[in-house]
Design a protein around this motif. Structure first.
Motif, PDB file in Angstrom:
ATOM      1  N   GLU A 108       0.933  -1.341  -0.045  1.00 31.61           N
ATOM      2  CA  GLU A 108       0.033   0.064   0.066  1.00 31.61           C
ATOM      3  C   GLU A 108       0.954   1.132   0.158  1.00 31.61           C
ATOM      4  OE1 GLU A 108      -2.413  -0.038   3.434  1.00 31.61           O
ATOM      5  OE2 GLU A 108      -3.716  -1.925   2.907  1.00 31.61           O
ATOM      6  N   LEU A 109       1.026   1.778  -1.085  1.00 36.33           N
ATOM      7  CA  LEU A 109       2.088   3.024  -1.424  1.00 36.33           C
ATOM      8  C   LEU A 109       1.368   4.059  -0.546  1.00 36.33           C
ATOM      9  CD1 LEU A 109       3.302   2.504  -5.047  1.00 36.33           C
ATOM     10  CD2 LEU A 109       4.542   1.910  -2.820  1.00 36.33           C
ATOM     11  N   ALA A 110       0.147   4.406  -0.608  1.00 38.36           N
ATOM     12  CA  ALA A 110      -0.477   5.333  -0.297  1.00 38.36           C
ATOM     13  C   ALA A 110      -0.336   5.566   1.523  1.00 38.36           C
ATOM     14  CB  ALA A 110      -1.896   5.451  -0.424  1.00 38.36           C
ATOM     15  N   ASN A 111      -0.353   4.302   2.021  1.00 38.42           N
ATOM     16  CA  ASN A 111      -0.182   4.256   3.580  1.00 38.42           C
ATOM     17  C   ASN A 111       1.119   3.974   3.737  1.00 38.42           C
ATOM     18  OD1 ASN A 111      -3.089   4.738   4.112  1.00 38.42           O
ATOM     19  ND2 ASN A 111      -3.570   2.598   3.654  1.00 38.42           N
ATOM     20  N   ARG A 112       1.834   3.708   2.971  1.00 41.61           N
ATOM     21  CA  ARG A 112       3.464   3.373   3.294  1.00 41.61           C
ATOM     22  C   ARG A 112       3.429   2.087   3.899  1.00 41.61           C
ATOM     23  NH1 ARG A 112       6.844   5.451   0.140  1.00 41.61           N
ATOM     24  NH2 ARG A 112       8.525   5.400   1.717  1.00 41.61           N
ATOM     25  N   LEU A 113       2.678   1.032   3.450  1.00 39.32           N
ATOM     26  CA  LEU A 113       2.805  -0.353   4.245  1.00 39.32           C
ATOM     27  C   LEU A 113       3.077  -1.398   3.200  1.00 39.32           C
ATOM     28  CD1 LEU A 113      -0.371   0.079   6.306  1.00 39.32           C
ATOM     29  CD2 LEU A 113       1.837  -0.055   7.116  1.00 39.32           C
ATOM     30  N   PHE A 114       3.812  -2.213   3.941  1.00 37.97           N
ATOM     31  CA  PHE A 114       4.331  -3.534   3.203  1.00 37.97           C
ATOM     32  C   PHE A 114       3.618  -4.609   3.916  1.00 37.97           C
ATOM     33  CE2 PHE A 114       7.459  -6.677   1.934  1.00 37.97           C
ATOM     34  CZ  PHE A 114       7.590  -6.635   0.584  1.00 37.97           C
ATOM     35  N   LEU A 115       2.679  -5.282   3.240  1.00 39.32           N
ATOM     36  CA  LEU A 115       1.797  -6.394   4.043  1.00 39.32           C
ATOM     37  C   LEU A 115       2.222  -7.828   3.439  1.00 39.32           C
ATOM     38  CD1 LEU A 115      -1.728  -4.565   3.490  1.00 39.32           C
ATOM     39  CD2 LEU A 115      -0.101  -4.386   5.321  1.00 39.32           C
ATOM     40  N   LEU A 116       2.415  -8.903   4.598  1.00 42.41           N
ATOM     41  CA  LEU A 116       2.634 -10.065   4.246  1.00 42.41           C
ATOM     42  C   LEU A 116       1.771 -10.866   4.562  1.00 42.41           C
ATOM     43  CD1 LEU A 116       6.396 -10.506   5.721  1.00 42.41           C
ATOM     44  CD2 LEU A 116       5.619  -9.980   3.464  1.00 42.41           C
ATOM     45  N   LYS A 117       1.493 -12.069   4.176  1.00 43.86           N
ATOM     46  CA  LYS A 117       0.344 -12.966   4.340  1.00 43.86           C
ATOM     47  C   LYS A 117       0.470 -13.566   5.841  1.00 43.86           C
ATOM     48  CE  LYS A 117      -0.772 -14.433  -0.232  1.00 43.86           C
ATOM     49  NZ  LYS A 117      -0.931 -15.686  -1.080  1.00 43.86           N
ATOM     50  N   GLU A 118       1.593 -13.455   6.261  1.00 47.02           N
ATOM     51  CA  GLU A 118       1.829 -13.911   7.653  1.00 47.02           C
ATOM     52  C   GLU A 118       1.334 -12.992   8.720  1.00 47.02           C
ATOM     53  OE1 GLU A 118       4.020 -16.256   4.962  1.00 47.02           O
ATOM     54  OE2 GLU A 118       4.204 -13.980   5.209  1.00 47.02           O
ATOM     55  N   GLY A 119       0.661 -11.936   8.320  1.00 45.76           N
ATOM     56  CA  GLY A 119       0.387 -11.027   9.164  1.00 45.76           C
ATOM     57  C   GLY A 119       1.274  -9.710   9.630  1.00 45.76           C
ATOM     58  N   TYR A 120       2.182  -9.596   9.141  1.00 46.79           N
ATOM     59  CA  TYR A 120       3.047  -8.561   9.204  1.00 46.79           C
ATOM     60  C   TYR A 120       2.621  -7.258   8.552  1.00 46.79           C
ATOM     61  CZ  TYR A 120       6.198 -11.891  11.687  1.00 46.79           C
ATOM     62  OH  TYR A 120       6.855 -12.786  12.379  1.00 46.79           O
ATOM     63  N   ARG A 121       2.619  -5.902   9.174  1.00 45.92           N
ATOM     64  CA  ARG A 121       2.342  -4.842   8.523  1.00 45.92           C
ATOM     65  C   ARG A 121       3.527  -3.996   8.805  1.00 45.92           C
ATOM     66  NH1 ARG A 121      -3.154  -3.369   7.772  1.00 45.92           N
ATOM     67  NH2 ARG A 121      -2.740  -1.323   8.220  1.00 45.92           N
ATOM     68  N   ILE A 122       4.425  -3.948   7.929  1.00 47.06           N
ATOM     69  CA  ILE A 122       5.856  -3.221   8.097  1.00 47.06           C
ATOM     70  C   ILE A 122       5.588  -1.801   7.411  1.00 47.06           C
ATOM     71  CG2 ILE A 122       8.146  -3.323   7.485  1.00 47.06           C
ATOM     72  CD1 ILE A 122       7.874  -6.565   7.430  1.00 47.06           C
ATOM     73  N   ASN A 123       5.950  -0.744   7.895  1.00 45.56           N
ATOM     74  CA  ASN A 123       5.966   0.534   7.389  1.00 45.56           C
ATOM     75  C   ASN A 123       7.229   0.506   6.411  1.00 45.56           C
ATOM     76  OD1 ASN A 123       6.525   3.133   7.052  1.00 45.56           O
ATOM     77  ND2 ASN A 123       5.844   3.761   8.918  1.00 45.56           N
ATOM     78  N   ILE A 124       6.884   0.842   5.395  1.00 47.38           N
ATOM     79  CA  ILE A 124       8.019   1.050   4.066  1.00 47.38           C
ATOM     80  C   ILE A 124       9.175   2.038   4.483  1.00 47.38           C
ATOM     81  CG2 ILE A 124       8.710   1.784   1.967  1.00 47.38           C
ATOM     82  CD1 ILE A 124       5.759   0.684   0.928  1.00 47.38           C
ATOM     83  N   ASP A 125       8.882   2.802   5.390  1.00 50.24           N
ATOM     84  CA  ASP A 125      10.224   3.820   5.829  1.00 50.24           C
ATOM     85  C   ASP A 125      11.002   2.900   6.921  1.00 50.24           C
ATOM     86  OD1 ASP A 125       9.232   5.901   4.120  1.00 50.24           O
ATOM     87  OD2 ASP A 125       7.838   6.334   5.826  1.00 50.24           O
ATOM     88  N   ASP A 126      10.665   1.907   7.248  1.00 48.47           N
ATOM     89  CA  ASP A 126      11.215   1.104   8.409  1.00 48.47           C
ATOM     90  C   ASP A 126      12.154   0.001   7.751  1.00 48.47           C
ATOM     91  OD1 ASP A 126      10.296   2.750  10.462  1.00 48.47           O
ATOM     92  OD2 ASP A 126       8.875   1.331  10.971  1.00 48.47           O
ATOM     93  N   ILE A 127      11.771  -0.194   6.359  1.00 50.50           N
ATOM     94  CA  ILE A 127      12.500  -1.543   5.929  1.00 50.50           C
ATOM     95  C   ILE A 127      14.106  -0.728   5.568  1.00 50.50           C
ATOM     96  CG2 ILE A 127      12.666  -2.599   3.558  1.00 50.50           C
ATOM     97  CD1 ILE A 127       9.603  -2.679   3.780  1.00 50.50           C
ATOM     98  N   SER A 128      14.973  -1.785   5.567  1.00 53.92           N
ATOM     99  CA  SER A 128      16.431  -1.744   5.428  1.00 53.92           C
ATOM    100  C   SER A 128      16.951  -2.369   4.335  1.00 53.92           C
ATOM    101  CB  SER A 128      17.434  -1.508   6.430  1.00 53.92           C
ATOM    102  OG  SER A 128      17.239  -2.774   6.852  1.00 53.92           O
TER     103      SER A 128
END
Length: 135
Positions: A108-128
């Motif tokens: 979800e680029l609008a919300n800056r979220l990277f979603l995994l089927k395993e239930g993780y909701r990761i903020n794109i800004d927190d990804i290294s």
């Protein structure tokens, strides 16, 4: 003859209205107590180490954006990925870096979220780092 011979064999008096204290209860009278409740937990929390978030340089950001673009092109295939991201600590400043493997559900680029089927909701800004896992 000793001074105490007349009382040495007399049975000990036990009151009927007040039973004798057990050895466990008697020992508890002398056990230490926590005068400052919660102090030990506070010391453990203060001594727990956290990391600070690393600022990515331009090359790392470019590589991350390229990988995200490749994932977005293959989003219908739900690729498997390995994501290294910064998880903020809920109790104190900082956090820790976590490596998570999973299947991409959505980005979800609008919300800056990277979603995994395993239930993780990761903020794109927190990804290294993101790596696509080829089966």
């Amino acid at each position: 003859m000793s001074r105490y011979d007349d009382i040495i064999n007399i049975p000990r008096w036990n009151p009927k209205s007040h039973p004798r204290m057990s050895a466990y209860d008697r020992a508890a009278q002398f056990s230490p107590f926590a005068a400052l409740t919660g102090y030990d937990a506070m010391v453990r929390e203060t001594s727990r180490l956290t990391d600070s978030k690393i600022d990515l340089d331009d090359e790392q950001i470019l590589a991350l954006n390229e990988t995200l673009s490749m994932i977005l092109e293959r989003i219908n295939e739900h690729p498997k990925v390995s994501v290294t991201w910064f998880r903020k600590d809920s109790r104190k400043k900082g956090g820790q870096y976590v490596k998570t493997e999973g299947t991409v559900r959505d980005v979800e680029l609008a919300n800056r979220l990277f979603l995994l089927k395993e239930g993780y909701r990761i903020n794109i800004d927190d990804i290294s780092a993101i790596n696509i896992i080829n089966d």
